[in-house]
Design a protein around this motif. Structure first.
Motif, PDB file in Angstrom:
ATOM      1  N   UNK A 152      20.901 -38.330  55.812  1.00  0.00           N
ATOM      2  CA  UNK A 152      20.540 -38.907  54.514  1.00  0.00           C
ATOM      3  C   UNK A 152      20.308 -40.416  54.537  1.00  0.00           C
ATOM      4  N   UNK A 153      20.944 -41.154  55.463  1.00  0.00           N
ATOM      5  CA  UNK A 153      20.656 -42.590  55.571  1.00  0.00           C
ATOM      6  C   UNK A 153      19.207 -42.800  55.993  1.00  0.00           C
ATOM      7  N   UNK A 154      18.718 -41.973  56.919  1.00  0.00           N
ATOM      8  CA  UNK A 154      17.308 -42.047  57.311  1.00  0.00           C
ATOM      9  C   UNK A 154      16.397 -41.826  56.109  1.00  0.00           C
ATOM     10  N   UNK A 155      16.728 -40.813  55.303  1.00  0.00           N
ATOM     11  CA  UNK A 155      15.910 -40.486  54.133  1.00  0.00           C
ATOM     12  C   UNK A 155      15.972 -41.610  53.103  1.00  0.00           C
ATOM     13  N   UNK A 156      17.166 -42.149  52.862  1.00  0.00           N
ATOM     14  CA  UNK A 156      17.320 -43.222  51.878  1.00  0.00           C
ATOM     15  C   UNK A 156      16.589 -44.494  52.306  1.00  0.00           C
ATOM     16  N   UNK A 157      16.701 -44.843  53.579  1.00  0.00           N
ATOM     17  CA  UNK A 157      16.146 -46.104  54.052  1.00  0.00           C
ATOM     18  C   UNK A 157      14.625 -46.083  54.140  1.00  0.00           C
ATOM     19  N   UNK A 158      14.071 -45.002  54.663  1.00  0.00           N
ATOM     20  CA  UNK A 158      12.628 -44.941  54.898  1.00  0.00           C
ATOM     21  C   UNK A 158      11.882 -44.167  53.813  1.00  0.00           C
ATOM     22  N   UNK A 159      12.620 -43.396  53.003  1.00  0.00           N
ATOM     23  CA  UNK A 159      11.974 -42.518  52.028  1.00  0.00           C
ATOM     24  C   UNK A 159      11.410 -43.220  50.811  1.00  0.00           C
ATOM     25  N   UNK A 160      11.747 -44.508  50.587  1.00  0.00           N
ATOM     26  CA  UNK A 160      11.228 -45.222  49.424  1.00  0.00           C
ATOM     27  C   UNK A 160      10.107 -46.190  49.790  1.00  0.00           C
ATOM     28  N   UNK A 161       9.736 -46.232  51.078  1.00  0.00           N
ATOM     29  CA  UNK A 161       8.712 -47.177  51.523  1.00  0.00           C
ATOM     30  C   UNK A 161       7.317 -46.574  51.399  1.00  0.00           C
ATOM     31  N   UNK A 162       6.303 -47.409  51.122  1.00  0.00           N
ATOM     32  CA  UNK A 162       4.929 -46.908  51.122  1.00  0.00           C
ATOM     33  C   UNK A 162       4.498 -46.545  52.534  1.00  0.00           C
ATOM     34  N   UNK A 163       3.564 -45.612  52.685  1.00  0.00           N
ATOM     35  CA  UNK A 163       3.183 -45.113  54.013  1.00  0.00           C
ATOM     36  C   UNK A 163       2.741 -46.195  54.986  1.00  0.00           C
ATOM     37  N   UNK A 164       2.066 -47.266  54.496  1.00  0.00           N
ATOM     38  CA  UNK A 164       1.553 -48.277  55.424  1.00  0.00           C
ATOM     39  C   UNK A 164       2.652 -49.150  56.028  1.00  0.00           C
ATOM     40  N   UNK A 165       3.872 -49.013  55.520  1.00  0.00           N
ATOM     41  CA  UNK A 165       4.982 -49.801  56.070  1.00  0.00           C
ATOM     42  C   UNK A 165       5.912 -48.976  56.965  1.00  0.00           C
ATOM     43  N   UNK A 166       5.683 -47.679  57.027  1.00  0.00           N
ATOM     44  CA  UNK A 166       6.617 -46.795  57.727  1.00  0.00           C
ATOM     45  C   UNK A 166       6.720 -47.119  59.213  1.00  0.00           C
ATOM     46  N   UNK A 167       5.584 -47.367  59.879  1.00  0.00           N
ATOM     47  CA  UNK A 167       5.617 -47.568  61.336  1.00  0.00           C
ATOM     48  C   UNK A 167       6.426 -48.800  61.712  1.00  0.00           C
ATOM     49  N   UNK A 168       6.144 -49.929  61.056  1.00  0.00           N
ATOM     50  CA  UNK A 168       6.923 -51.135  61.344  1.00  0.00           C
ATOM     51  C   UNK A 168       8.383 -50.954  60.979  1.00  0.00           C
ATOM     52  N   UNK A 169       8.609 -50.356  59.801  1.00  0.00           N
ATOM     53  CA  UNK A 169       9.980 -50.166  59.323  1.00  0.00           C
ATOM     54  C   UNK A 169      10.775 -49.266  60.262  1.00  0.00           C
TER      55      UNK A 169
END
Length: 520
Positions: free
Chosen positions: A384-401
Protein backbone atom coordinates in the motif's frame (compact mmCIF):
# COMPACT_ATOMS: atom_id res chain seq x y z
CA UNK A 1 -9.18 -7.77 -21.32
CA UNK A 2 -12.72 -8.70 -20.39
CA UNK A 3 -14.38 -6.29 -17.99
CA UNK A 4 -12.11 -3.36 -18.90
CA UNK A 5 -13.77 0.01 -18.46
CA UNK A 6 -13.81 2.73 -21.15
CA UNK A 7 -10.51 4.64 -21.30
CA UNK A 8 -8.59 2.02 -19.33
CA UNK A 9 -5.40 0.41 -20.67
CA UNK A 10 -6.18 -2.98 -22.16
CA UNK A 11 -4.41 -5.85 -20.43
CA UNK A 12 -3.38 -8.55 -22.91
CA UNK A 13 -1.42 -11.81 -22.47
CA UNK A 14 1.47 -10.16 -24.34
CA UNK A 15 1.60 -7.34 -21.78
CA UNK A 16 1.39 -9.75 -18.84
CA UNK A 17 4.31 -11.86 -20.16
CA UNK A 18 6.33 -8.72 -20.89
CA UNK A 19 5.63 -7.35 -17.41
CA UNK A 20 6.65 -10.70 -15.88
CA UNK A 21 10.00 -10.37 -17.68
CA UNK A 22 10.48 -6.88 -16.24
CA UNK A 23 9.65 -8.05 -12.72
CA UNK A 24 11.99 -11.01 -12.99
CA UNK A 25 14.80 -8.73 -14.14
CA UNK A 26 14.14 -6.49 -11.14
CA UNK A 27 14.19 -9.57 -8.89
CA UNK A 28 17.63 -10.58 -10.17
CA UNK A 29 19.05 -7.08 -9.70
CA UNK A 30 17.81 -6.80 -6.10
CA UNK A 31 18.71 -10.42 -5.24
CA UNK A 32 22.31 -9.82 -6.28
CA UNK A 33 22.74 -7.17 -3.57
CA UNK A 34 22.51 -9.85 -0.86
CA UNK A 35 23.23 -13.13 -2.63
CA UNK A 36 26.98 -12.82 -1.95
CA UNK A 37 26.58 -11.84 1.72
CA UNK A 38 26.67 -15.38 3.14
CA UNK A 39 29.51 -16.49 0.85
CA UNK A 40 32.04 -13.65 1.14
CA UNK A 41 34.55 -15.88 2.95
CA UNK A 42 34.48 -18.41 0.07
CA UNK A 43 34.92 -15.62 -2.53
CA UNK A 44 37.74 -14.17 -0.41
CA UNK A 45 39.55 -17.52 -0.38
CA UNK A 46 38.94 -18.07 -4.09
CA UNK A 47 40.38 -14.67 -5.07
CA UNK A 48 43.09 -14.51 -2.36
CA UNK A 49 41.65 -11.22 -1.11
CA UNK A 50 42.15 -9.53 2.24
CA UNK A 51 39.23 -8.98 4.69
CA UNK A 52 39.22 -5.25 3.86
CA UNK A 53 39.14 -5.89 0.12
CA UNK A 54 36.34 -8.48 0.12
CA UNK A 55 33.73 -6.07 1.48
CA UNK A 56 34.03 -4.19 -1.82
CA UNK A 57 32.30 -7.09 -3.58
CA UNK A 58 29.10 -5.68 -2.07
CA UNK A 59 30.07 -2.02 -1.74
CA UNK A 60 31.02 -1.56 -5.41
CA UNK A 61 27.68 -3.05 -6.51
CA UNK A 62 25.70 -0.79 -4.17
CA UNK A 63 27.54 2.41 -5.11
CA UNK A 64 27.08 1.80 -8.84
CA UNK A 65 23.43 0.78 -8.45
CA UNK A 66 22.49 3.79 -6.35
CA UNK A 67 23.77 6.09 -9.15
CA UNK A 68 21.81 4.34 -11.90
CA UNK A 69 18.46 4.07 -10.09
CA UNK A 70 17.53 7.80 -10.22
CA UNK A 71 19.10 8.14 -13.69
CA UNK A 72 16.87 5.40 -15.09
CA UNK A 73 13.80 7.66 -15.25
CA UNK A 74 15.50 10.03 -17.71
CA UNK A 75 16.94 7.17 -19.78
CA UNK A 76 13.61 5.36 -19.87
CA UNK A 77 11.90 8.43 -21.31
CA UNK A 78 14.70 9.06 -23.80
CA UNK A 79 15.27 5.47 -24.95
CA UNK A 80 11.89 3.83 -24.09
CA UNK A 81 11.21 1.08 -21.59
CA UNK A 82 11.96 -1.57 -24.19
CA UNK A 83 15.44 -0.35 -25.12
CA UNK A 84 16.56 0.58 -21.60
CA UNK A 85 15.42 -2.68 -20.05
CA UNK A 86 16.87 -4.80 -22.86
CA UNK A 87 20.27 -3.08 -22.53
CA UNK A 88 20.10 -3.42 -18.73
CA UNK A 89 19.16 -7.11 -18.77
CA UNK A 90 21.75 -8.00 -21.41
CA UNK A 91 24.48 -5.99 -19.68
CA UNK A 92 23.60 -7.44 -16.28
CA UNK A 93 23.81 -10.98 -17.70
CA UNK A 94 27.17 -10.31 -19.36
CA UNK A 95 28.54 -8.74 -16.16
CA UNK A 96 27.38 -11.80 -14.21
CA UNK A 97 29.47 -14.01 -16.48
CA UNK A 98 32.45 -11.71 -15.97
CA UNK A 99 32.01 -11.91 -12.17
CA UNK A 100 32.02 -15.70 -12.32
CA UNK A 101 35.25 -15.70 -14.35
CA UNK A 102 37.08 -13.10 -12.21
CA UNK A 103 40.55 -14.25 -11.14
CA UNK A 104 41.50 -11.34 -8.87
CA UNK A 105 39.73 -9.11 -6.36
CA UNK A 106 40.30 -6.03 -8.57
CA UNK A 107 38.58 -7.73 -11.50
CA UNK A 108 35.69 -8.78 -9.25
CA UNK A 109 35.21 -5.25 -7.88
CA UNK A 110 35.17 -3.79 -11.41
CA UNK A 111 32.74 -6.41 -12.74
CA UNK A 112 30.44 -6.03 -9.71
CA UNK A 113 30.35 -2.26 -10.26
CA UNK A 114 29.36 -2.81 -13.91
CA UNK A 115 26.75 -5.37 -12.83
CA UNK A 116 25.28 -3.00 -10.23
CA UNK A 117 25.21 0.03 -12.53
CA UNK A 118 23.61 -1.71 -15.51
CA UNK A 119 21.28 -3.83 -13.35
CA UNK A 120 20.10 -0.74 -11.47
CA UNK A 121 18.18 0.30 -14.58
CA UNK A 122 15.84 -2.68 -14.28
CA UNK A 123 14.49 -1.87 -10.81
CA UNK A 124 12.57 1.41 -11.35
CA UNK A 125 11.68 0.45 -14.92
CA UNK A 126 9.56 -2.47 -13.69
CA UNK A 127 8.02 -0.25 -10.99
CA UNK A 128 7.02 2.42 -13.50
CA UNK A 129 5.63 -0.12 -15.97
CA UNK A 130 3.19 -1.43 -13.37
CA UNK A 131 1.51 1.99 -13.33
CA UNK A 132 1.73 2.46 -17.09
CA UNK A 133 0.17 -0.72 -18.42
CA UNK A 134 -2.40 -1.74 -15.80
CA UNK A 135 -5.67 0.01 -14.95
CA UNK A 136 -6.09 1.56 -11.52
CA UNK A 137 -8.43 -1.21 -10.29
CA UNK A 138 -5.69 -3.85 -10.82
CA UNK A 139 -2.87 -1.97 -9.15
CA UNK A 140 -3.41 -3.66 -5.77
CA UNK A 141 -2.66 -7.18 -7.07
CA UNK A 142 0.05 -5.86 -9.41
CA UNK A 143 1.80 -4.02 -6.59
CA UNK A 144 1.56 -7.21 -4.52
CA UNK A 145 3.77 -8.87 -7.14
CA UNK A 146 6.15 -5.89 -7.27
CA UNK A 147 6.22 -5.48 -3.48
CA UNK A 148 6.86 -9.18 -2.94
CA UNK A 149 9.75 -9.02 -5.41
CA UNK A 150 11.33 -5.98 -3.75
CA UNK A 151 11.14 -7.42 -0.23
CA UNK A 152 11.59 -11.14 -0.91
CA UNK A 153 14.72 -10.79 -3.07
CA UNK A 154 17.02 -9.32 -0.38
CA UNK A 155 15.44 -11.53 2.31
CA UNK A 156 16.15 -14.83 0.56
CA UNK A 157 19.44 -13.63 -0.96
CA UNK A 158 21.65 -15.07 1.83
CA UNK A 159 19.67 -18.35 1.76
CA UNK A 160 20.01 -18.78 -2.00
CA UNK A 161 23.67 -17.80 -1.86
CA UNK A 162 24.37 -20.24 0.96
CA UNK A 163 22.79 -23.15 -0.92
CA UNK A 164 24.52 -22.38 -4.23
CA UNK A 165 27.93 -22.09 -2.59
CA UNK A 166 27.41 -25.22 -0.47
CA UNK A 167 26.17 -27.40 -3.34
CA UNK A 168 28.26 -26.01 -6.23
CA UNK A 169 30.75 -23.17 -5.71
CA UNK A 170 30.73 -19.37 -5.28
CA UNK A 171 30.93 -18.95 -9.08
CA UNK A 172 27.30 -20.07 -9.28
CA UNK A 173 26.20 -16.98 -7.33
CA UNK A 174 26.67 -15.22 -10.68
CA UNK A 175 26.21 -18.00 -13.24
CA UNK A 176 22.68 -18.57 -11.93
CA UNK A 177 21.74 -15.25 -13.60
CA UNK A 178 22.72 -16.29 -17.12
CA UNK A 179 19.74 -18.31 -18.40
CA UNK A 180 17.03 -16.13 -16.77
CA UNK A 181 18.93 -13.00 -17.87
CA UNK A 182 18.96 -14.13 -21.52
CA UNK A 183 15.24 -14.97 -21.28
CA UNK A 184 14.39 -11.56 -19.76
CA UNK A 185 16.45 -9.80 -22.44
CA UNK A 186 14.69 -11.56 -25.34
CA UNK A 187 11.21 -11.18 -23.85
CA UNK A 188 11.74 -7.48 -23.24
CA UNK A 189 13.02 -6.84 -26.75
CA UNK A 190 10.22 -8.71 -28.54
CA UNK A 191 7.24 -8.04 -26.25
CA UNK A 192 7.66 -4.69 -24.47
CA UNK A 193 5.92 -1.91 -26.38
CA UNK A 194 4.45 0.21 -23.56
CA UNK A 195 5.85 3.56 -24.68
CA UNK A 196 7.75 5.45 -27.37
CA UNK A 197 11.25 6.95 -27.03
CA UNK A 198 11.81 10.70 -26.87
CA UNK A 199 15.21 10.94 -28.55
CA UNK A 200 15.16 14.73 -28.42
CA UNK A 201 15.43 14.40 -24.65
CA UNK A 202 18.85 12.75 -24.99
CA UNK A 203 20.24 15.81 -26.79
CA UNK A 204 19.56 17.82 -23.62
CA UNK A 205 21.38 15.36 -21.37
CA UNK A 206 22.92 17.15 -18.38
CA UNK A 207 26.40 15.67 -18.07
CA UNK A 208 27.37 18.07 -15.28
CA UNK A 209 24.26 17.06 -13.34
CA UNK A 210 25.08 13.37 -13.86
CA UNK A 211 28.67 13.83 -12.65
CA UNK A 212 27.46 15.78 -9.60
CA UNK A 213 24.85 13.11 -8.82
CA UNK A 214 27.44 10.33 -9.18
CA UNK A 215 29.79 12.08 -6.74
CA UNK A 216 26.95 12.93 -4.34
CA UNK A 217 25.38 9.46 -4.18
CA UNK A 218 28.52 7.38 -4.79
CA UNK A 219 30.54 9.12 -2.07
CA UNK A 220 27.56 9.06 0.31
CA UNK A 221 27.11 5.32 -0.20
CA UNK A 222 30.82 4.74 0.44
CA UNK A 223 30.76 6.80 3.65
CA UNK A 224 27.74 4.88 4.93
CA UNK A 225 29.12 1.47 3.96
CA UNK A 226 32.71 1.95 5.17
CA UNK A 227 32.33 4.63 7.86
CA UNK A 228 31.91 2.40 10.91
CA UNK A 229 34.75 0.09 9.88
CA UNK A 230 37.11 3.07 9.35
CA UNK A 231 36.13 4.93 12.55
CA UNK A 232 34.05 7.51 10.68
CA UNK A 233 35.56 10.99 10.46
CA UNK A 234 38.76 9.96 12.22
CA UNK A 235 39.66 8.49 8.82
CA UNK A 236 40.88 10.99 6.21
CA UNK A 237 39.27 9.17 3.24
CA UNK A 238 35.86 9.15 4.95
CA UNK A 239 36.14 12.87 5.74
CA UNK A 240 37.27 13.70 2.20
CA UNK A 241 34.44 11.73 0.59
CA UNK A 242 31.87 13.23 2.97
CA UNK A 243 32.97 16.71 1.81
CA UNK A 244 32.90 15.54 -1.83
CA UNK A 245 29.37 14.18 -1.32
CA UNK A 246 28.25 17.51 0.13
CA UNK A 247 29.72 19.49 -2.78
CA UNK A 248 28.22 17.03 -5.28
CA UNK A 249 24.84 17.40 -3.58
CA UNK A 250 24.94 21.21 -3.83
CA UNK A 251 25.79 21.13 -7.55
CA UNK A 252 23.26 18.36 -8.25
CA UNK A 253 20.35 20.15 -6.53
CA UNK A 254 21.29 23.45 -8.18
CA UNK A 255 21.20 21.81 -11.61
CA UNK A 256 18.00 19.92 -10.78
CA UNK A 257 16.15 23.11 -9.84
CA UNK A 258 17.54 25.47 -12.51
CA UNK A 259 17.64 23.44 -15.74
CA UNK A 260 14.63 22.98 -18.00
CA UNK A 261 15.49 19.28 -18.42
CA UNK A 262 17.25 18.07 -15.26
CA UNK A 263 18.86 14.65 -15.07
CA UNK A 264 16.42 13.86 -12.23
CA UNK A 265 13.09 15.67 -11.90
CA UNK A 266 12.54 16.34 -8.19
CA UNK A 267 9.10 17.84 -8.81
CA UNK A 268 7.41 14.65 -7.64
CA UNK A 269 8.25 15.63 -4.05
CA UNK A 270 5.75 18.49 -4.33
CA UNK A 271 3.06 15.79 -4.14
CA UNK A 272 2.40 15.22 -0.44
CA UNK A 273 1.61 11.53 -0.82
CA UNK A 274 4.83 10.92 -2.72
CA UNK A 275 6.92 12.88 -0.19
CA UNK A 276 5.44 11.07 2.84
CA UNK A 277 5.46 7.73 1.00
CA UNK A 278 9.16 8.22 0.19
CA UNK A 279 9.91 8.91 3.86
CA UNK A 280 8.02 5.75 4.80
CA UNK A 281 9.88 3.67 2.22
CA UNK A 282 13.17 5.12 3.54
CA UNK A 283 12.27 3.80 7.01
CA UNK A 284 11.06 0.56 5.45
CA UNK A 285 14.49 0.26 3.81
CA UNK A 286 16.07 0.55 7.27
CA UNK A 287 13.87 -2.30 8.51
CA UNK A 288 14.12 -4.45 5.39
CA UNK A 289 17.90 -4.36 4.95
CA UNK A 290 18.65 -3.81 8.65
CA UNK A 291 16.87 -6.92 9.89
CA UNK A 292 18.04 -8.95 6.89
CA UNK A 293 21.52 -8.07 8.19
CA UNK A 294 20.85 -8.41 11.95
CA UNK A 295 19.38 -11.92 11.99
CA UNK A 296 22.33 -13.57 10.16
CA UNK A 297 24.80 -11.47 12.19
CA UNK A 298 23.32 -12.73 15.48
CA UNK A 299 23.23 -16.32 14.24
CA UNK A 300 26.86 -16.24 13.06
CA UNK A 301 28.44 -14.24 15.90
CA UNK A 302 26.46 -15.59 18.84
CA UNK A 303 25.19 -18.99 17.69
CA UNK A 304 28.17 -19.76 15.40
CA UNK A 305 25.87 -20.99 12.60
CA UNK A 306 27.15 -21.90 9.13
CA UNK A 307 25.91 -20.04 6.03
CA UNK A 308 23.51 -22.90 5.28
CA UNK A 309 22.09 -22.97 8.83
CA UNK A 310 21.62 -19.19 8.73
CA UNK A 311 19.81 -19.42 5.39
CA UNK A 312 17.45 -22.11 6.68
CA UNK A 313 16.67 -20.07 9.82
CA UNK A 314 16.02 -16.70 8.16
CA UNK A 315 13.89 -18.21 5.40
CA UNK A 316 10.83 -17.87 7.67
CA UNK A 317 10.36 -14.17 6.83
CA UNK A 318 10.48 -14.88 3.11
CA UNK A 319 7.94 -17.69 3.43
CA UNK A 320 5.44 -15.47 5.24
CA UNK A 321 5.97 -12.65 2.74
CA UNK A 322 5.12 -15.06 -0.05
CA UNK A 323 1.99 -16.28 1.75
CA UNK A 324 0.83 -12.76 2.66
CA UNK A 325 1.38 -10.93 -0.65
CA UNK A 326 -1.75 -12.19 -2.50
CA UNK A 327 -3.95 -11.48 0.55
CA UNK A 328 -2.64 -7.92 0.85
CA UNK A 329 -2.93 -7.39 -2.91
CA UNK A 330 -6.61 -8.29 -2.71
CA UNK A 331 -7.15 -6.19 0.43
CA UNK A 332 -5.57 -3.16 -1.25
CA UNK A 333 -8.48 -3.13 -3.73
CA UNK A 334 -11.14 -3.05 -1.01
CA UNK A 335 -9.66 -1.35 2.07
CA UNK A 336 -8.22 2.15 2.54
CA UNK A 337 -4.45 1.55 2.15
CA UNK A 338 -3.75 3.81 5.13
CA UNK A 339 -5.38 1.26 7.46
CA UNK A 340 -3.29 -1.55 5.97
CA UNK A 341 -0.08 0.48 6.38
CA UNK A 342 -1.04 1.25 9.99
CA UNK A 343 -1.46 -2.47 10.71
CA UNK A 344 1.88 -3.19 9.02
CA UNK A 345 3.79 -0.52 10.95
CA UNK A 346 2.28 -1.72 14.23
CA UNK A 347 3.15 -5.35 13.36
CA UNK A 348 6.70 -4.42 12.41
CA UNK A 349 7.17 -2.53 15.68
CA UNK A 350 5.73 -5.52 17.59
CA UNK A 351 8.04 -7.97 15.76
CA UNK A 352 11.05 -5.91 16.87
CA UNK A 353 9.75 -5.62 20.44
CA UNK A 354 9.34 -9.42 20.55
CA UNK A 355 13.11 -9.68 20.05
CA UNK A 356 14.10 -7.51 23.02
CA UNK A 357 14.28 -10.46 25.54
CA UNK A 358 16.77 -12.22 23.22
CA UNK A 359 19.44 -14.40 24.85
CA UNK A 360 22.48 -16.30 23.58
CA UNK A 361 20.36 -19.47 23.39
CA UNK A 362 17.71 -18.24 20.95
CA UNK A 363 17.53 -20.36 17.81
CA UNK A 364 14.99 -21.26 15.11
CA UNK A 365 11.83 -21.57 17.20
CA UNK A 366 12.48 -18.55 19.43
CA UNK A 367 13.02 -16.46 16.27
CA UNK A 368 10.12 -18.02 14.37
CA UNK A 369 7.26 -15.76 15.50
CA UNK A 370 9.16 -12.43 15.24
CA UNK A 371 10.33 -13.42 11.74
CA UNK A 372 6.83 -14.51 10.68
CA UNK A 373 5.31 -11.27 11.98
CA UNK A 374 8.02 -9.28 10.23
CA UNK A 375 7.29 -11.02 6.92
CA UNK A 376 3.56 -10.33 7.17
CA UNK A 377 4.14 -6.73 8.28
CA UNK A 378 6.58 -6.00 5.44
CA UNK A 379 3.91 -6.93 2.91
CA UNK A 380 1.26 -4.92 4.76
CA UNK A 381 3.56 -1.89 4.53
CA UNK A 382 5.28 -2.25 1.16
CA UNK A 383 2.31 -2.83 -1.15
CA UNK A 384 0.00 0.00 0.00
CA UNK A 385 2.91 2.45 0.46
CA UNK A 386 3.77 1.90 -3.21
CA UNK A 387 0.15 2.59 -4.16
CA UNK A 388 -0.10 5.68 -1.93
CA UNK A 389 3.18 7.20 -3.06
CA UNK A 390 2.94 6.64 -6.82
CA UNK A 391 -0.83 6.29 -7.24
CA UNK A 392 -1.58 10.03 -7.02
CA UNK A 393 1.02 11.15 -9.58
CA UNK A 394 0.21 12.03 -13.21
CA UNK A 395 1.48 9.48 -15.75
CA UNK A 396 4.24 11.73 -17.13
CA UNK A 397 5.92 11.84 -13.71
CA UNK A 398 5.79 8.12 -12.92
CA UNK A 399 9.12 7.12 -14.50
CA UNK A 400 11.20 9.74 -12.70
CA UNK A 401 9.26 9.27 -9.48
CA UNK A 402 9.81 5.51 -9.60
CA UNK A 403 13.58 6.03 -9.68
CA UNK A 404 13.44 8.45 -6.74
CA UNK A 405 11.14 6.14 -4.78
CA UNK A 406 13.47 3.16 -5.20
CA UNK A 407 16.46 5.34 -4.37
CA UNK A 408 14.95 6.32 -1.01
CA UNK A 409 14.52 2.64 -0.09
CA UNK A 410 18.15 1.85 -0.97
CA UNK A 411 19.44 4.91 0.89
CA UNK A 412 17.30 3.89 3.86
CA UNK A 413 19.03 0.52 3.81
CA UNK A 414 22.47 2.16 3.62
CA UNK A 415 21.72 4.61 6.44
CA UNK A 416 20.17 1.80 8.46
CA UNK A 417 23.17 -0.52 8.16
CA UNK A 418 25.58 2.29 9.07
CA UNK A 419 23.48 3.23 12.11
CA UNK A 420 23.01 -0.41 13.18
CA UNK A 421 26.74 -1.17 13.02
CA UNK A 422 27.57 1.97 14.97
CA UNK A 423 24.93 1.18 17.61
CA UNK A 424 26.01 -2.46 17.95
CA UNK A 425 29.64 -1.54 18.52
CA UNK A 426 29.02 1.34 20.91
CA UNK A 427 26.37 -0.51 22.94
CA UNK A 428 28.50 -3.68 23.09
CA UNK A 429 31.38 -1.63 24.53
CA UNK A 430 29.07 0.04 27.05
CA UNK A 431 27.48 -3.23 28.19
CA UNK A 432 30.89 -4.90 28.40
CA UNK A 433 32.19 -2.17 30.71
CA UNK A 434 29.13 -2.41 32.94
CA UNK A 435 29.18 -6.21 33.09
CA UNK A 436 32.93 -6.21 33.77
CA UNK A 437 32.31 -4.17 36.93
CA UNK A 438 30.30 -7.11 38.30
CA UNK A 439 32.68 -9.80 37.03
CA UNK A 440 35.86 -9.08 38.96
CA UNK A 441 37.81 -10.51 41.89
CA UNK A 442 35.50 -10.48 44.88
CA UNK A 443 32.50 -11.45 42.78
CA UNK A 444 31.25 -14.87 43.98
CA UNK A 445 30.03 -15.83 40.49
CA UNK A 446 33.29 -14.86 38.81
CA UNK A 447 35.49 -16.63 41.34
CA UNK A 448 33.35 -19.77 41.20
CA UNK A 449 33.44 -19.80 37.35
CA UNK A 450 37.22 -19.29 37.22
CA UNK A 451 37.79 -21.99 39.83
CA UNK A 452 35.62 -24.60 38.10
CA UNK A 453 37.04 -23.80 34.64
CA UNK A 454 40.62 -23.90 35.94
CA UNK A 455 39.95 -27.35 37.37
CA UNK A 456 38.50 -28.48 34.03
CA UNK A 457 41.47 -27.13 32.02
CA UNK A 458 44.16 -28.33 34.50
CA UNK A 459 44.66 -31.86 33.07
CA UNK A 460 45.20 -30.49 29.56
CA UNK A 461 46.86 -27.10 30.05
CA UNK A 462 48.62 -27.48 33.38
CA UNK A 463 50.02 -24.12 34.54
CA UNK A 464 48.14 -22.22 31.83
CA UNK A 465 44.75 -23.44 33.06
CA UNK A 466 43.92 -20.33 35.10
CA UNK A 467 44.76 -17.99 32.20
CA UNK A 468 42.54 -20.06 29.89
CA UNK A 469 39.74 -19.88 32.45
CA UNK A 470 40.04 -16.09 32.68
CA UNK A 471 39.88 -15.83 28.87
CA UNK A 472 36.81 -18.05 28.85
CA UNK A 473 35.03 -15.83 31.39
CA UNK A 474 35.96 -12.71 29.40
CA UNK A 475 34.47 -14.37 26.31
CA UNK A 476 31.22 -15.09 28.17
CA UNK A 477 31.01 -11.45 29.26
CA UNK A 478 31.74 -10.25 25.69
CA UNK A 479 29.07 -12.54 24.27
CA UNK A 480 26.48 -11.35 26.80
CA UNK A 481 27.33 -7.72 26.05
CA UNK A 482 26.87 -8.41 22.35
CA UNK A 483 23.47 -10.04 22.90
CA UNK A 484 22.35 -7.07 25.00
CA UNK A 485 23.40 -4.69 22.21
CA UNK A 486 21.26 -6.67 19.73
CA UNK A 487 18.30 -6.24 22.10
CA UNK A 488 18.93 -2.47 22.22
CA UNK A 489 18.96 -2.18 18.42
CA UNK A 490 15.76 -4.24 18.09
CA UNK A 491 14.05 -1.96 20.62
CA UNK A 492 15.11 1.22 18.78
CA UNK A 493 13.93 -0.22 15.45
CA UNK A 494 10.55 -0.97 17.04
CA UNK A 495 10.27 2.59 18.37
CA UNK A 496 11.14 4.00 14.92
CA UNK A 497 8.37 2.01 13.22
CA UNK A 498 5.87 2.93 15.94
CA UNK A 499 6.66 6.63 15.41
CA UNK A 500 5.92 6.29 11.69
CA UNK A 501 2.27 5.70 12.61
CA UNK A 502 2.02 9.44 13.25
CA UNK A 503 2.80 10.10 9.55
CA UNK A 504 -0.36 8.35 8.32
CA UNK A 505 -2.76 11.31 8.85
CA UNK A 506 -0.61 13.32 6.41
CA UNK A 507 -1.45 11.18 3.37
CA UNK A 508 -4.66 11.04 1.37
CA UNK A 509 -6.30 8.04 -0.23
CA UNK A 510 -5.42 7.76 -3.95
CA UNK A 511 -8.28 8.62 -6.28
CA UNK A 512 -9.55 6.05 -8.72
CA UNK A 513 -8.34 8.13 -11.64
CA UNK A 514 -4.72 8.50 -10.56
CA UNK A 515 -1.68 6.64 -11.63
CA UNK A 516 -2.62 4.92 -14.86
CA UNK A 517 -1.55 6.02 -18.26
CA UNK A 518 -3.38 5.60 -21.52
CA UNK A 519 -2.59 2.54 -23.53
CA UNK A 520 0.02 2.67 -26.25
Amino acid sequence: MAGAEPGEPEVTPRKIIAFAALVFGMFMAILDIQIVSSSLSEIQAGLSASPDEISWVQTSYLIAEVIMIPLSGFLSRGLSTRVLFTISAAGFTAASVLCATATSINEMILYRAIQGFIGGGMIPTAFAASYTIFPRRLQGPVMAVVGLTVTLAPTIGPTVGGYLTEIFSWHWLFLVNVVPGIAATLLAWFLVDFDEPDHALLSRFDYVGLAAMAVFLGALEYVLEEGEKNDWFQDSSISLLAVASGIGAIIFFWRAFTRDTPIVDLGAFSDRNFAVGSLMTFVLGVGLYGLTYLYPLYLSRVRDYSALQIGETVFVSGLFMFLTAPIVGNLARKVDPRYIIGAGLFGFAASCYELTPITKDWAFWELFFPQALRGVSLMLCMIPINVLALGTLPPDRIKNASGLFNLTRNLGGAFGLAWINTMLNSRTDMHYERLSEHVSWGSPWAEQQVESMTAAFQPVLGGDAEQAALSQVAGIVQQQAMVMSFADVFLLLGVMFALMLFMLPLVRKPGAEAGSAPAH
